[in-house]
Design an enzyme around this catalytic site. Sequence first.
Site, PDB file in Angstrom:
ATOM      1  CE1 TYR A 143      -4.407  -1.995   4.939  1.00  0.00           C
ATOM      2  CE2 TYR A 143      -3.478   0.178   4.501  1.00  0.00           C
ATOM      3  CZ  TYR A 143      -4.000  -1.017   4.039  1.00  0.00           C
ATOM      4  OH  TYR A 143      -4.109  -1.250   2.687  1.00  0.00           O
ATOM      5  CB  SER A 200      -0.890   0.021   1.248  1.00  0.00           C
ATOM      6  OG  SER A 200      -1.532   1.271   1.368  1.00  0.00           O
TER       7      SER A 200
HETATM    8  P1  NAD Z   1     -11.984  -4.943  -0.252  1.00  0.00           P
HETATM    9  O1  NAD Z   1     -12.400  -4.733   1.147  1.00  0.00           O
HETATM   10  O2  NAD Z   1     -12.941  -4.684  -1.347  1.00  0.00           O
HETATM   11  O3  NAD Z   1     -11.428  -6.421  -0.452  1.00  0.00           O
HETATM   12  C1  NAD Z   1     -10.717  -7.097   0.546  1.00  0.00           C
HETATM   13  C2  NAD Z   1     -10.735  -8.578   0.245  1.00  0.00           C
HETATM   14  O4  NAD Z   1     -10.069  -9.274   1.312  1.00  0.00           O
HETATM   15  C3  NAD Z   1     -12.164  -9.118   0.169  1.00  0.00           C
HETATM   16  O5  NAD Z   1     -12.290 -10.007  -0.914  1.00  0.00           O
HETATM   17  C4  NAD Z   1     -12.306  -9.883   1.487  1.00  0.00           C
HETATM   18  O6  NAD Z   1     -13.168 -10.993   1.396  1.00  0.00           O
HETATM   19  C5  NAD Z   1     -10.872 -10.337   1.747  1.00  0.00           C
HETATM   20  N1  NAD Z   1     -10.719 -10.618   3.169  1.00  0.00           N
HETATM   21  C6  NAD Z   1     -10.874  -9.743   4.202  1.00  0.00           C
HETATM   22  N2  NAD Z   1     -10.771 -10.398   5.382  1.00  0.00           N
HETATM   23  C7  NAD Z   1     -10.540 -11.708   5.080  1.00  0.00           C
HETATM   24  C8  NAD Z   1     -10.379 -12.869   5.864  1.00  0.00           C
HETATM   25  N3  NAD Z   1     -10.438 -12.857   7.204  1.00  0.00           N
HETATM   26  N4  NAD Z   1     -10.168 -14.035   5.229  1.00  0.00           N
HETATM   27  C9  NAD Z   1     -10.138 -14.097   3.880  1.00  0.00           C
HETATM   28  N5  NAD Z   1     -10.309 -13.034   3.071  1.00  0.00           N
HETATM   29  C10 NAD Z   1     -10.510 -11.841   3.682  1.00  0.00           C
HETATM   30  O7  NAD Z   1     -10.693  -4.043  -0.433  1.00  0.00           O
HETATM   31  P2  NAD Z   1      -9.643  -3.859  -1.618  1.00  0.00           P
HETATM   32  O8  NAD Z   1      -9.419  -2.425  -1.746  1.00  0.00           O
HETATM   33  O9  NAD Z   1     -10.020  -4.627  -2.828  1.00  0.00           O
HETATM   34  O10 NAD Z   1      -8.341  -4.493  -0.946  1.00  0.00           O
HETATM   35  C11 NAD Z   1      -7.535  -5.482  -1.556  1.00  0.00           C
HETATM   36  C12 NAD Z   1      -6.104  -5.313  -1.089  1.00  0.00           C
HETATM   37  O11 NAD Z   1      -5.609  -4.053  -1.548  1.00  0.00           O
HETATM   38  C13 NAD Z   1      -5.921  -5.304   0.427  1.00  0.00           C
HETATM   39  O12 NAD Z   1      -4.759  -6.032   0.774  1.00  0.00           O
HETATM   40  C14 NAD Z   1      -5.731  -3.831   0.743  1.00  0.00           C
HETATM   41  O13 NAD Z   1      -5.007  -3.626   1.926  1.00  0.00           O
HETATM   42  C15 NAD Z   1      -4.996  -3.364  -0.479  1.00  0.00           C
HETATM   43  N6  NAD Z   1      -5.059  -1.924  -0.731  1.00  0.00           N
HETATM   44  C16 NAD Z   1      -6.245  -1.305  -0.960  1.00  0.00           C
HETATM   45  C17 NAD Z   1      -6.271   0.063  -1.192  1.00  0.00           C
HETATM   46  C18 NAD Z   1      -7.547   0.831  -1.460  1.00  0.00           C
HETATM   47  O14 NAD Z   1      -7.532   2.058  -1.476  1.00  0.00           O
HETATM   48  N7  NAD Z   1      -8.683   0.173  -1.667  1.00  0.00           N
HETATM   49  C19 NAD Z   1      -5.070   0.787  -1.185  1.00  0.00           C
HETATM   50  C20 NAD Z   1      -3.880   0.121  -0.952  1.00  0.00           C
HETATM   51  C21 NAD Z   1      -3.879  -1.234  -0.732  1.00  0.00           C
END
Ligand code: NAD
Length: 248
Positions: free
Chosen positions: A155, A142
Amino acid sequence: MSNLSGKTALVTGASRGIGRASALALAKAGAQVLVHYSSSEPEADAVVAEIRKAGGKADKVGADLRQAEGPHALARQVRAIIGGRLDILVANAGISKSASIEDTRVEDFDNLFAVNVRAPFFLVQQLLPALCKGSNIIFTSSLAARASVGTLSAYAATKGAVDTLVKHFAAALGPRGIRVNAVAPGVVETDMSNFTKTEAGRDTALGMQALKRLAQPDDIGAVVAFLASDEARWITGDTVNVDGGSKL
Ligand code: NAD
């Protein structure tokens, strides 16, 4: 588009957001994709159906990665479906929690590290027997790991740990011909970044970026598919910023 036909891929947290977009991008490039979900089975079914409808191969696999045994259970399911060879592992599943230093609870801190760091570590460990010469691993870091954004210190620390794992795993697995990288998104319009639904939230996100639009999940999925491909064969041990020029 890169050619991943004949390749097998696992994407964790693939029922929505960045994981879903990564699964679709890998499938579009020809990979057989295992769509991992935790609680949202109907959404995982929809992703599998979308891939199959386009002529691709996909199956769902379920596991709660917050549980210590989750990665082990997931690896068993994956190996039962793909057999001996996993070409691409995208460790995308993650959780975030916005809280000041004062308000961060031990339970939240532990959950963040369990899902964002412990699970990918042991998933790699458990899938190592199926990772072969030419396989590659893509973690999800991230922007928060390299810059102070919001009240996200716990985080952010999990994503700093991910960046560290990338380097150590790449060094350890390189001699076996396995590449290890990460993508580091900035703000992406997903359930996780729901603050972008307000005007103030959008302004904050755009204010950090050189490119003035909000990122969509497929902006990240495209880079995941690139890193997974042979075009990226000389990239390992790297965290690739995919953030529209955030916090330059
Ligand atoms: P999101 O919340 O839409 O998706 C998160 C995913 O992780 C979901 O599919 C969920 O089912 C899964 N997950 C959560 N807890 C879980 C558990 N206990 N067991 C199994 N699966 C689990 O969010 P996103 O934005 O798509 O995030 C995906 C990745 O990208 C994450 O690692 C997040 O930290 C990273 N990220 C997101 C952003 C952003 O702005 N959205 C920025 C930087 C990094």
